[in-house]
Structure formats: C-alpha cells, structure tokens
Design a protein around this motif. Structure first.
Motif, mmCIF file in Angstrom:
data_model
loop_
_atom_site.group_PDB
_atom_site.id
_atom_site.type_symbol
_atom_site.label_atom_id
_atom_site.label_comp_id
_atom_site.label_asym_id
_atom_site.label_seq_id
_atom_site.Cartn_x
_atom_site.Cartn_y
_atom_site.Cartn_z
ATOM 1 N N LEU A 1 0.860 -1.184 0.000
ATOM 2 C CA LEU A 1 0.000 0.000 0.000
ATOM 3 C C LEU A 1 0.895 1.233 0.000
ATOM 4 O O LEU A 1 1.714 1.413 0.913
ATOM 5 N N ILE A 2 0.740 2.083 -1.019
ATOM 6 C CA ILE A 2 1.597 3.257 -1.165
ATOM 7 C C ILE A 2 0.781 4.514 -0.891
ATOM 8 O O ILE A 2 -0.291 4.717 -1.477
ATOM 9 N N GLU A 3 1.263 5.371 -0.015
ATOM 10 C CA GLU A 3 0.588 6.626 0.315
ATOM 11 C C GLU A 3 1.645 7.683 0.619
ATOM 12 O O GLU A 3 2.554 7.452 1.417
ATOM 13 N N HIS A 4 1.493 8.860 -0.024
ATOM 14 C CA HIS A 4 2.476 9.924 0.199
ATOM 15 C C HIS A 4 2.080 10.839 1.345
ATOM 16 O O HIS A 4 2.918 11.565 1.885
ATOM 17 N N GLY A 5 0.801 10.810 1.742
ATOM 18 C CA GLY A 5 0.345 11.671 2.829
ATOM 19 C C GLY A 5 -0.044 10.848 4.051
ATOM 20 O O GLY A 5 0.601 9.859 4.392
ATOM 21 N N GLU A 6 -1.133 11.278 4.697
ATOM 22 C CA GLU A 6 -1.600 10.583 5.880
ATOM 23 C C GLU A 6 -2.554 9.457 5.490
ATOM 24 O O GLU A 6 -3.418 9.630 4.628
#
Length: 713
Positions: free
Chosen positions: A273-278
């Motif tokens: 799972l890739i997420e740049h923010g929260e």
C-alpha cells in the motif's frame, strides 16, 4: 398519506390485447390447432400442390401471410408449416419464403409484446430490467443469435422476452434472420420427406442439437478470443516480468485503498500500500470525521439556544480554537483504525512516498521499482475550484483546508449548495458566524426532489444562513482592503473568508496514468468490473468519478480487490443499484433508490406514501418533530422503489429501507417487524401502515364489518 400515479393510456393496449385474444379463441373454436397438426398438413399436401400449380404467385403470397399470422400470434405450428414449405416450394423457394415470413412474424410478435407489456414489467421489476437491458446493450445481438441457433428454445418465448427489453427492432430482425437460417434450411430441406416423418423430433438428433449448440457458442468464443488478443496487443509494448514481488500494489491510502489492501491481505495475497500523505485519506483527515465533529458541536449550540423548550436555563458560548482542537482530537482518536501499524500487522506492506506507474506491472516509489501482477489505483479526489476571476487571490478555503482556521470568521461566504456546502454553512452559522451561501442552480441540493431542496432552504434560513440561489458570480475583488464578491446582477457582498464547495474532481495527474494511455478527457475510464483499458490495472473509490462517498469507496474496493486477485477465473460487476445517501445537516436528509423526479424521467410508474414526523411520539419527546418519510412503491405493490427521509435521525432510519430493497422485501415485511417504542424507527413502520391502509380492499372491510356485526347478534 398521498398517492401519486404516473398517467398510463390503457385504451389502445387493451384493445390490441382483446383483439389478439379474440383471434386465438376463434382459431381454436374453428379447429385451428387440428389444421396445423403434423399429419393433417401432410394429408392435404397433394391438394395444395395442385392448387399451387395453377396459382403460383397467389399461393406463395397466401402461404407467406399465413406463416406471418401464425408466428406473430405465437400459434403452435410453425415447424409443420416450415416442412410444408419445403414440400411445396423446394429448398430455395421454401427457404426464402419461410426465412422472411418468420422474421416478419417474429418482429411483429416482439413489437406487440413491447407495446403491451414492457412498461408494466419495467415498473414491476425495475432493478432486474435495468441489469438485463445493460446486458442487452452490451451483448444483446450475441445472446439473441445464440438463442435462435438452438431449436429447442421456443421461438415465440424469445420474441416475447426480447420485446420486454430495449433491444432495437432492427437489431432483433437482422440477427433473427441470420440466427434462424440454419434451422430453416434443415427443416425446409426435410420437407420433401414430409410423408415419411412421424414428428419434428425425427429431424433433431442429439448430434445435430450439439452442433447447433456449438454454433450458438461461436460468437461468444470469438468475442473472448478477440478480447484476449486485444489485451495482448495493449500489453505488448511493455515486457511482463517473469516473477513479481507482489500480487497486488494499491496506490492511495484513503478509504478505497485501505479496504482494497485489507481484503487482499485477508485473502493471503502479498500486497503493498503506497501513500504519500496521511493514511485514512480525505474521510479521516479532512472530510467525514472532522466535519461530523464540527456538526455535533454546532448542533449542541443550537440546542442550547432553545434550552427553555427542554425546561432548562443557561447559554453556551462558542470557543472556536477549543472547538477546532476537539476536531483534531477526534481525528487522532479515530486515526489508529487506519494506521500503518494496524495494516502492517494485518500483513500489508505500507510504503511512504509518491507512486508512479511505469508499466502495467511496475510501480516506481522513490528509488524503488515494485513488480506486481495487479495494480489498484485509489488516489481519491480533490476539491474543484471554479474558474472565477479573482478567486485565487481570495485564498479560498475548501473542505480540505477549512480545518486550518484558527479564528471564527465574522462573515463566511460559501460557494456551492450541495451536501458539503449546506453542512458547513449550517454549522458555521450556528457557531455565530454570519454565513452567506451562493448557489448557481435554481435550488439547493439540485440532485434531490424539489421538495427536499425547498426543505433544506427553510432549514438553513431558520439557522440564519443568508441564501441566494440561481445567482451567477461575476468576479472576486478586494475593495478598500475588503474581500468582495460581485454577482451577475451587479450586487456585491463583502466577506472575510470564502469556502468553495463546488464539487470534487478525481485525482488522476502525477501517477503515470497519462503515459499509459488510461485517461480520456482527463477521466480515468473503467468498466463495470473496475478494470481500466489495461486489464492488470484497476481503480476504486473517488478516482473513478462516481458516487464520491466513503461507503461507496469501500463498496468499490471489494470488487476491485477480488477482481484484481481472481479476475482471471471469475470476475464480478459492481452493483450500486441500491445505494444510500445521507446529508448530515440538522435535520438530516437521507435517500435510497429513486426520487420522484428520477422516476418521472425514467418513465417508471409509482405511488407515493408519506408520513409526517410531527406525528411520531419519539420526535415529539425530542423536540425534533420536523420532517417526513416518503416512500415510492410500484403501483398496487409494496415493493419499494425509493425512500427519502427528512428528520433528526434520517440517516439511521434509512438503513431499514436499504436492507429491504437490497433483499427484495416490501413494506409489508417492515409492517410485520416489531419496532421498539418509543423509537425513531417506528416512523418506518408507520409509513408502511399508511400504505397498508390505503391498499386494503373496500370489499374486505365491508365483509369484516358485516361478519363482526353478525357476531354481536
């Protein structure tokens, strides 16, 4: 209670139905079935051949018209007539006459069924017919071709069934012409042996039936092969890795991404799972959770303002910094549910960073390149700013940035009268902020029924929101240092801050979607199985631009995850035919299924039953007896087509109607269910009771009255 029926002209339909029934009765009374009997036709063959030799053209025309009449009225005997055609006219002539006569008769039968029955069937089985028509639009020609090729399927049943759908008559005719031709040739050719045949079954050996079935499957096999070839052609520019690090890579850690990753991990897939923010996305950090926390505080302010109605004294004062601190505290309390630690514990590898698709099987994150068998894009959506001159210079707030406010504005301008605009405008007005709401449409909540929009207008006006609907914004300017909006009519409104709630747009840029050719006019296009044009890449949630709600994102995520993991074996189409929507103003507005305006637009016949919440005991005790329950049902039936509720607990009350619609339960089922007293859900039972009373036959009440009177002696 009120009932509304769509107008329906039954006169012409009734006349046609009576004429058909009368024709069939006369046909049977005159011994018609006997005349079309297998052996009777063989017996009279010699006489017909003699007459045909004298009058060839008239004989052919007469036979053609008889064949059309038999097939259009769905009279048994078409098989026998086809054999006779071969005996009388030979292979070529018989094939031509029967082929065209059968198509003309079948098309007439289809159009008759469509005219007499389709509207009634669509009203009675609206969800089923919607799905069926979607399949007909997509593959109707292939389905019809397959049915026509298998002689064991009664052709009259096919004619009637297709008449109930939205298949074009032209498509029905030419596909029928081609599909019926092989069997027509076989039967006509066998006509020369009419005297030696004992039944039609003599023509249909098991081997022949299997050949027909194989031929019927041919179009679908060709379609599948073409789809496979097209997919290979689409994927050919990128080399597919022999092995993959992951079964699934999910881009985006919002509601859709989290649910997708959760389901994949539960299925024992290796998932990243890739997420740049929260993590948690808009819902947790800037949407559902903070807005509902604000709404709760604002509601308490409203209740305190009317404390004397509850026999209380005192007043409350809004402490805006403390209120916003509470919002942040609520977010922090919910955040562990969506945390990286929780998902890592479930078996999901959580990667921080910006993701970019570099091929249908690879995703770049910083210096890493992940290889995977499937990718799900769940990048969400973002507030849209309309191109109004000067707006950018006003430092506009959106539903994402409004939570950065440190002080309560003296005047807040809200642009947009949808759900978000109405919820936030009401809350800020209740907290003591002068609030002005501008809406370009003629009414608030333009997607809902007119009465709902009017109700929302009254609700917000009662809370002090200054409303202007049907207005155009010309420009924004600073006049003597004061932020000002100029409207199309030349008027101007000064304000301190502007909150733009004019819709949301899918977040599709910066992920490599453009380079892979997955965008059309800025939209990420997916099919009903949530697959993009590259079958290894799917999408879920707000990014697909439909039903941008958290519960919709979770619903889409299940389909995206399962189709990504197991789509090569079995795939599922998304079903959102029964989808609940709640607007969390006070009182709330909730809806599932059709509105009245949608039903009129789609030509769906309906009745309306309403119940005033002013009559509900629990609403009276809570001093919240404002609102109604409105149910749309099929005429004369308890089947629920749609429900709209306005009330303090409308969102909770809607669940029972959603459950009933999803599982095919009607108002009678709700009426038979025991509801605790005094509760808000009793309104659901009350509206079901209103419907039942309106549909109890007068003769039954009269009979009951007489029986009970006799019992008294």
């Amino acid at each position: 209670m009120k009932r509304v029926r769509t107008s329906r002209r039954l006169g012409p339909r009734l006349a046609i139905a009576v004429a058909i029934a009368a024709s069939l009765i006369v046909f049977v009374a005159m011994g018609g079935p006997r005349l079309l009997d297998w052996h009777a036709l063989a017996q009279y063959r010699s006489a017909w051949q003699g007459w045909l030799g004298v009058h060839p053209f008239l004989g052919a025309l007469s036979f053609f018209l008889v064949y059309v009449a038999v097939t259009s009225l769905s009279i048994p005997g078409g098989t026998a007539l086809t054999l006779v055609a071969g005996s009388l006219f030979g292979l070529l002539g018989g094939t031509v006459i029967v082929s065209f006569a059968s198509v003309v008769g079948a098309t007439l039968a289809m159009l008759t069924a469509r005219y007499l029955l389709r509207r009634v069937v669509e009203a009675r089985f609206a969800p089923l017919m919607e799905k069926l028509n979607e399949g007909i639009r997509r593959d109707g020609g292939r389905y019809l071709f397959g049915l026509r090729l298998v002689p064991v399927v009664p052709f009259f049943a096919i004619n009637v069934a297709m008449g109930l759908t939205q298949m074009p008559a032209r498509t029905f005719a030419w596909v029928s012409q081609i599909g019926m031709l092989p069997a027509t040739i076989i039967y006509v050719n066998a006509g020369s042996e009419l005297g030696s045949l004992q039944s039609a079954g003599d023509l249909l050996s098991g081997r022949l039936l299997m050949a027909f079935a194989a031929l019927a499957l041919l179009p679908f096999a060709v379609k599948a092969a073409q789809g496979w070839w097209d997919q290979r052609a689409l994927l050919r520019p990128w080399p597919r890795p022999r092995t993959a690090d992951y079964n699934l890579v999910v881009i985006g850690g919002g509601s859709a991404g989290l649910v997708t990753a959760y389901i994949a991990a539960a299925a024992k897939a290796r998932v990243a799972l890739i997420e740049h923010g929260e993590l948690g996305g808009d819902c947790l950090n800037t949407g559902c959770v903070p807005s509902k926390a604000l709404i709760r505080s604002a509601k308490l302010m409203k209740e305190a303002r009317y404390a004397e109605q509850f026999g209380l004294k005192g007043a409350l004062e809004a402490d805006f910094p403390a209120l916003m601190a509470r919002v942040r505290r609520v977010i922090a309390r919910v955040a562990p549910h969506d945390s990286a630690a929780r998902y890592q514990g479930l078996g999901v590898e959580v990667i921080r960073g910006s993701a970019r698709l570099t091929s249908p099987w690879t995703v770049a994150v910083g210096d890493r390149t992940l290889t995977t068998r499937r990718i799900v894009v769940a990048s969400g959506a973002e507030p849209a700013l309309p191109p109004i001159p000067g707006l950018e210079r006003m430092e506009p707030l959106t539903s994402e940035t409004v939570w950065s406010l440190a002080t309560l504005p003296r005047t807040l301008l809200v642009v947009g009268g949808g759900a978000i605009g109405c919820e936030l405008a009401q809350s800020f007005a209740r907290l003591g902020c002068r609030t002005v709401l501008l809406e370009a449409a003629p009414r608030l909540l333009a997607r809902e029924d007119e009465e709902v929009g009017k109700a929302m207008h009254s609700i917000l006006a009662a809370d002090g929101v200054e409303l202007q609907v049907g207005v155009d914004i010309d420009r924004f300017e600073r006049v003597d240092g004061q932020c000002t909006v100029f409207l199309g009519d030349g008027s101007a409104i000064p304000f301190d801050r502007v909150l733009v709630a004019a819709g949301r747009r899918p977040r599709v840029t910066g992920f490599g979607l453009e380079e892979l050719g997955l965008l059309e006019n800025g939209r990420l296009v997916v099919d009903r199985r949530l697959r993009t044009r590259l079958p290894s890449i799917l999408a879920a949630g707000d990014v697909i631009g439909e039903l941008q709600f958290t519960h919709a994102a979770g619903h889409y995520a299940w389909f995206a995850s399962i189709n990504a993991l197991f789509g090569n074996v079995k795939s599922w189409t998304v079903d959102v035919s029964v989808f609940p929507i709640v607007i969390y103003t006070d009182p709330e507005i909730a809806r599932v299924g059709l509105t009245e305006e949608e039903a009129h637009r789609k030509g769906v016949a309906f009745e309306v039953t309403t119940y005033d919440l002013g009559e509900l005991d629990r609403a009276i005790t809570d001093e919240a007896n404002q609102g109604l329950v409105k149910i749309l049902t099929a005429p004369g039936k308890d089947r629920i087509l749609g429900a709209t509720l306005i009330g303090a607990r409308a969102g909770d009350m809607l669940a029972e109607f959603t459950l009933a619609m999803k599982n095919g339960l009607g108002l009678n089922a709700i009426l038979r269910t025991i509801h605790p007293y005094p509760g808000w859900m009793e309104a659901n039972k009350a509206v079901a009771g209103e419907w039942r009373r309106a549909h109890t036959p007068a003769w039954a009440l009269s009979l009951s009255e007489r029986w009970l009177k006799w019992q008294r002696g």
